[in-house]
Scaffold this active site. Sequence first.
Site, PDB file in Angstrom:
ATOM      1  N   ASP A   1      -5.514  -2.892  -3.363  1.00 39.99           N
ATOM      2  CA  ASP A   1      -4.695  -2.704  -2.172  1.00 39.99           C
ATOM      3  C   ASP A   1      -4.137  -4.005  -1.604  1.00 39.99           C
ATOM      4  OD1 ASP A   1      -3.553  -1.705   0.113  1.00 39.99           O
ATOM      5  OD2 ASP A   1      -5.423  -1.063   1.032  1.00 39.99           O
TER       6      ASP A   1
ATOM      7  N   SER B   1       0.830  -1.197   0.000  1.00 40.61           N
ATOM      8  CA  SER B   1       0.000   0.000   0.000  1.00 40.61           C
ATOM      9  C   SER B   1       0.869   1.253   0.000  1.00 40.61           C
ATOM     10  CB  SER B   1      -0.970  -0.044   1.181  1.00 40.61           C
ATOM     11  OG  SER B   1      -2.043   0.833   0.992  1.00 40.61           O
TER      12      SER B   1
END
Length: 392
Positions: A258, A115
């Site tokens: 993500d 991320s």
Amino acid sequence: MRPLKVSVLVGLAALVATFVWLRGCDTRIAATDIPLDAAQAEKALIAGYGEIRIYRDARIAAGDVRDWTPATEPDGLDVLMISGGGAGGAFGVGVLSAWSETGTRPQFDVVTGVSTGALIAPFAFLGSAHDGTLVHLFTSGVADDLVATKFPVGLIGSSLLRSTPMRRMVEEFITQAVLQQVAAEHRKGRRLLVLTTNLDTQRAVVWNMGAIANSGRLDALKLFQDIMIASASIPGVYPAVMIEAESGGRRFQEMHSDGGSTSQVLILPQAILASTNPLVPAKRQSVDFHVIVNNALIPEFATTRNRTLSVIARAYSILLKSQTQSELAILYNYAKLTGARFHLATIDAQVPYSMLDPYNASYMQAVYDLGYAGLAAGTLWKDSPEFADRRL
């Protein structure tokens, strides 16, 4: 960083999932755009690249593991793992900046990112010369542009926020020159790994970014950028990234988002952890795992309103803490079993923020200062995963 800050958006995205019946907004409508079944998805490859990725939970033969381990020559092995955390990535940037100034920052043999950690990882991998870029990205206020809403269209489309600002930022700073530098370090035996989540298969995908950079392919830069953007794209908040793959002679698009959906920290593929062969050859005299968690893992009191989004966001915040703590416990136990040294840095204070301004420059500067000051004072690193609130 308090995960609640970003997770408010995640909670809103969960609520928006009730609109999933509006399939007319689905961008993957052609039969050739999607994998036919799980078997086809399992065998999918990125055409022309070879083995540049693995599922984190894949069963890997002992002989295959060596392709994912560093091949550097020094006796010691230094591994840096950078977690997710949105704007809290400024904490990790502060740590790296102060570390460089002490003159003790290693040249890491392996760097992993998830991320916001995926956005930091290439520059951390390339070394202290790139600290200025990271400081600019995480403290100058430019990250505030990442919050570009799509209301009201966002409620019935693929995401709440636009991906354009993030893509523009990644394309500006991840250039062909950066790609060539990553490729050069990969040829020396160093490894740069980034995690995404394949939404179709519900599995974490580990990408060998150095191998991509070193492929010599004309589309390598775009793939490299796409993976970084995907890793940092919170599902439903930012649109997923479509990556072209093929299986059994059939081309289709995989949907990646993500990496933090499956793991907040990319420690090691499970196959390597479970392997009977050690991570590194016996000639290695020392192994150091450094983990920078761009979140607060201590309990953080806040009165929760009895409202749908508040409850969802608070629960997601708790889930992130629990998930990260479990992953760190696994790595710590692995380190103890193998004789490796464990070093953990986390945000250990509550920092004021505004949920309506998730990339506030004042907040980012504050957590940057925490990371910088902790490293400079020599009080940053913990040698075990302890998460109790020290004020109690």
